[in-house]
Enzyme design. Sequence first.
Site, PDB file in Angstrom:
ATOM      1  N   SER A  96       0.848  -1.189   0.000  1.00 40.14           N
ATOM      2  CA  SER A  96       0.000   0.000   0.000  1.00 40.14           C
ATOM      3  C   SER A  96       0.879   1.233   0.000  1.00 40.14           C
ATOM      4  O   SER A  96       1.848   1.291   0.753  1.00 40.14           O
ATOM      5  CB  SER A  96      -0.855   0.069   1.267  1.00 40.14           C
ATOM      6  OG  SER A  96      -1.967  -0.742   1.132  1.00 40.14           O
ATOM      7  N   HIS A 100       1.681  12.190   0.565  1.00 34.95           N
ATOM      8  CA  HIS A 100       1.132  13.530   0.829  1.00 34.95           C
ATOM      9  C   HIS A 100       2.230  14.549   0.545  1.00 34.95           C
ATOM     10  O   HIS A 100       3.068  14.814   1.405  1.00 34.95           O
ATOM     11  CB  HIS A 100       0.652  13.637   2.277  1.00 34.95           C
ATOM     12  CG  HIS A 100      -0.582  12.836   2.551  1.00 34.95           C
ATOM     13  ND1 HIS A 100      -1.809  13.193   2.042  1.00 34.95           N
ATOM     14  CD2 HIS A 100      -0.778  11.699   3.254  1.00 34.95           C
ATOM     15  CE1 HIS A 100      -2.711  12.301   2.440  1.00 34.95           C
ATOM     16  NE2 HIS A 100      -2.122  11.389   3.168  1.00 34.95           N
ATOM     17  N   HIS A 110      -2.335   7.375  -4.344  1.00 38.07           N
ATOM     18  CA  HIS A 110      -2.588   6.134  -3.609  1.00 38.07           C
ATOM     19  C   HIS A 110      -2.472   4.953  -4.560  1.00 38.07           C
ATOM     20  O   HIS A 110      -2.997   4.986  -5.673  1.00 38.07           O
ATOM     21  CB  HIS A 110      -4.001   6.184  -3.006  1.00 38.07           C
ATOM     22  CG  HIS A 110      -4.502   4.867  -2.521  1.00 38.07           C
ATOM     23  ND1 HIS A 110      -5.615   4.247  -3.049  1.00 38.07           N
ATOM     24  CD2 HIS A 110      -4.040   4.051  -1.550  1.00 38.07           C
ATOM     25  CE1 HIS A 110      -5.817   3.098  -2.411  1.00 38.07           C
ATOM     26  NE2 HIS A 110      -4.875   2.954  -1.503  1.00 38.07           N
ATOM     27  N   ASN A 112      -2.578   0.496  -4.290  1.00 39.10           N
ATOM     28  CA  ASN A 112      -2.647  -0.720  -3.485  1.00 39.10           C
ATOM     29  C   ASN A 112      -2.650  -1.908  -4.431  1.00 39.10           C
ATOM     30  O   ASN A 112      -3.374  -1.908  -5.426  1.00 39.10           O
ATOM     31  CB  ASN A 112      -3.920  -0.727  -2.627  1.00 39.10           C
ATOM     32  CG  ASN A 112      -4.045  -2.010  -1.817  1.00 39.10           C
ATOM     33  OD1 ASN A 112      -4.605  -3.003  -2.283  1.00 39.10           O
ATOM     34  ND2 ASN A 112      -3.503  -1.993  -0.618  1.00 39.10           N
ATOM     35  N   HIS A 174     -21.085  11.370   1.645  1.00 34.22           N
ATOM     36  CA  HIS A 174     -21.553  12.371   2.610  1.00 34.22           C
ATOM     37  C   HIS A 174     -21.235  13.791   2.161  1.00 34.22           C
ATOM     38  O   HIS A 174     -21.761  14.748   2.720  1.00 34.22           O
ATOM     39  CB  HIS A 174     -20.942  12.105   3.991  1.00 34.22           C
ATOM     40  CG  HIS A 174     -19.460  12.318   4.059  1.00 34.22           C
ATOM     41  ND1 HIS A 174     -18.566  11.627   3.274  1.00 34.22           N
ATOM     42  CD2 HIS A 174     -18.719  13.155   4.820  1.00 34.22           C
ATOM     43  CE1 HIS A 174     -17.347  12.033   3.560  1.00 34.22           C
ATOM     44  NE2 HIS A 174     -17.397  12.954   4.484  1.00 34.22           N
ATOM     45  N   GLY A 263      -7.670  -5.250  14.870  1.00 30.86           N
ATOM     46  CA  GLY A 263      -6.569  -5.106  15.814  1.00 30.86           C
ATOM     47  C   GLY A 263      -5.207  -5.149  15.163  1.00 30.86           C
ATOM     48  O   GLY A 263      -4.279  -5.773  15.667  1.00 30.86           O
ATOM     49  N   GLY A 264      -5.071  -4.498  14.026  1.00 33.21           N
ATOM     50  CA  GLY A 264      -3.775  -4.437  13.356  1.00 33.21           C
ATOM     51  C   GLY A 264      -2.863  -3.410  14.006  1.00 33.21           C
ATOM     52  O   GLY A 264      -3.150  -2.886  15.081  1.00 33.21           O
ATOM     53  N   ARG A 265      -1.777  -3.100  13.326  1.00 28.76           N
ATOM     54  CA  ARG A 265      -0.835  -2.098  13.826  1.00 28.76           C
ATOM     55  C   ARG A 265      -1.370  -0.725  13.425  1.00 28.76           C
ATOM     56  O   ARG A 265      -1.206  -0.298  12.286  1.00 28.76           O
ATOM     57  CB  ARG A 265       0.541  -2.366  13.239  1.00 28.76           C
ATOM     58  CG  ARG A 265       1.107  -3.712  13.698  1.00 28.76           C
ATOM     59  CD  ARG A 265       2.368  -4.092  12.929  1.00 28.76           C
ATOM     60  NE  ARG A 265       3.424  -3.110  13.075  1.00 28.76           N
ATOM     61  CZ  ARG A 265       3.780  -2.256  12.115  1.00 28.76           C
ATOM     62  NH1 ARG A 265       3.184  -2.271  10.957  1.00 28.76           N
ATOM     63  NH2 ARG A 265       4.747  -1.411  12.342  1.00 28.76           N
TER      64      ARG A 265
END
Lengths: 308, 308
Positions: A96, A100, A110, A112, A174, A263-265
């Site tokens: 990934s 910026h 980006h 991936n 949104h 619960g990843g890093r």
Amino acid sequence: MNDERVQAALTGLQAQLCAAFEGEENGRRFARDSWERDGQQGALSGHGVTALLEGGEVFERAGVALSIVGGTQMPPAATARNPQLAGRPFRAMGVSVVTHPRNPGVPTSHLNVRFFGAGDVWWFGGGFDLTPYLPFEEDVVLWHQAAAAACRPFSPELYAHARAHCDEYFYLKHRAEARGIGGIFYDDLHDHSAPIALPWQQCLELMQSVATHYRDAYVRIVQRRRETPYGERERSYQLYRRGRYVEFNLVFDRGTLFGLQSGGRTDAILMSMPPEVRWSYRSPDPELDGRLLPWLTTLRGRDWLTHA
Amino acid sequence: MNDERVQAALTGLQAQLCAAFEGEENGRRFARDSWERDGQQGALSGHGVTALLEGGEVFERAGVALSIVGGTQMPPAATARNPQLAGRPFRAMGVSVVTHPRNPGVPTSHLNVRFFGAGDVWWFGGGFDLTPYLPFEEDVVLWHQAAAAACRPFSPELYAHARAHCDEYFYLKHRAEARGIGGIFYDDLHDHSAPIALPWQQCLELMQSVATHYRDAYVRIVQRRRETPYGERERSYQLYRRGRYVEFNLVFDRGTLFGLQSGGRTDAILMSMPPEVRWSYRSPDPELDGRLLPWLTTLRGRDWLTHA
């Protein structure tokens, strides 16, 4: 055995991408953080290398993350669509990238690419998209021509299909705004997927083609725009528009939410966050909005391939 | 008829809260944005006033939003738990407050009070919580004593119950961190709710008690901390910790997600976002983390009411 070939390819891509970005910096290098995790308490086991360049001259922040996770038994949530996978050993891996840049003339980018394998069941996914703050139409042409060129050797329909999917995925419902100028996004690609199917070997080559076309197109755009004159006005607008990036990744992005929920890093998952962001109740610059937002809308559906 | 009494109370609370914050500023006033919306294309109809103070001396951003929405027919998503409500006219209304002070010694604060009514079915919810950047234990004592005092006239168990709910709700699972020092949070409170039930009139008075205790406690803390000496180091840390606020509100907060998904007024929903935020891969200040984070952990479960 095949998994190792994907892993080797991803490792090579990470190195190439870091080298390409470092080539635009004046000596600043990526810091590499290697990690390893045993899968206790339901977490996946895995390892990877998070490469991050912060505070560069060109890149205020650029992250290139390689991760390889897996387990001896598929978690139930991952087998809802494929119940025949329950309990099988599996591996998921990918690279990934989020950049910026400092100069508001240089777009955020980006990439991936990812692979999932569980014995004879496997699929590839990937894509790239671009988020400009100031409108430069020739960058759109270059970007989409690179996207089409990445796909063309493998399937005549893939680019159109993946471009439409990208526009749909990176839409901020949104805000009723596109995240940027799009690109390509494909998922669940395998040798009997519909409407496009590719043999394993071609999927692997497509993965490399996507990453290298992203790299070359983005570096070209960086070189074009890195000296764009700007002042506090453009900088403020960039910081404000970066808020949209945060909103998209935290509210809608499936990969980010899956990572946070499983619960990843967290610091590595959130390397996609911009280094500095502002929010205000109303746009701080309706005039720059008026240049960017209607322009983004006009891009959808235009044919970039026959463009001079 | 009863709905109008809640609406009048909320309107008064918004005015009181804005006046209290303005009292801490040197002339800077809230800008009030009144809105009205007819419920086309499945959106709720409603009206409200978003009051916002940006760029103040004390408050870099403070928002006090009043909204009253409703419809002639309950949307299906809202009746899953209460199928008897399907198709009924309803009203939902509330006041939401988020303050982002400039001085890192002054904590960020949040208040929400809300009411839902559909004929004889109704409930109240509310609460407040505090997010400091630097640890001041006497502020914790004041805050929790105010929270307990807000609840005490109505129920002997409400504070303990609402405090535990607050700690649980404002926990950032992906970071394994509390958002701050907590406070109170209650939901679905009505005259036959369990374990705590209150008659309608007392629920209304509790709502006012919660808002005024929040106001007085927070203004007192602002006055204590507004001259806290700080430098670029504390400012950087504050901007970094504000990222946690963004992560919580965009990833976990039910009100924010409901608002964004149901097509509300995005700028108003996101008035909770800090005006300026930073992210970095690792904490920029492990020493300030070391003062704040273990301290937050030690606060959970401590008894603040018998504190000298």
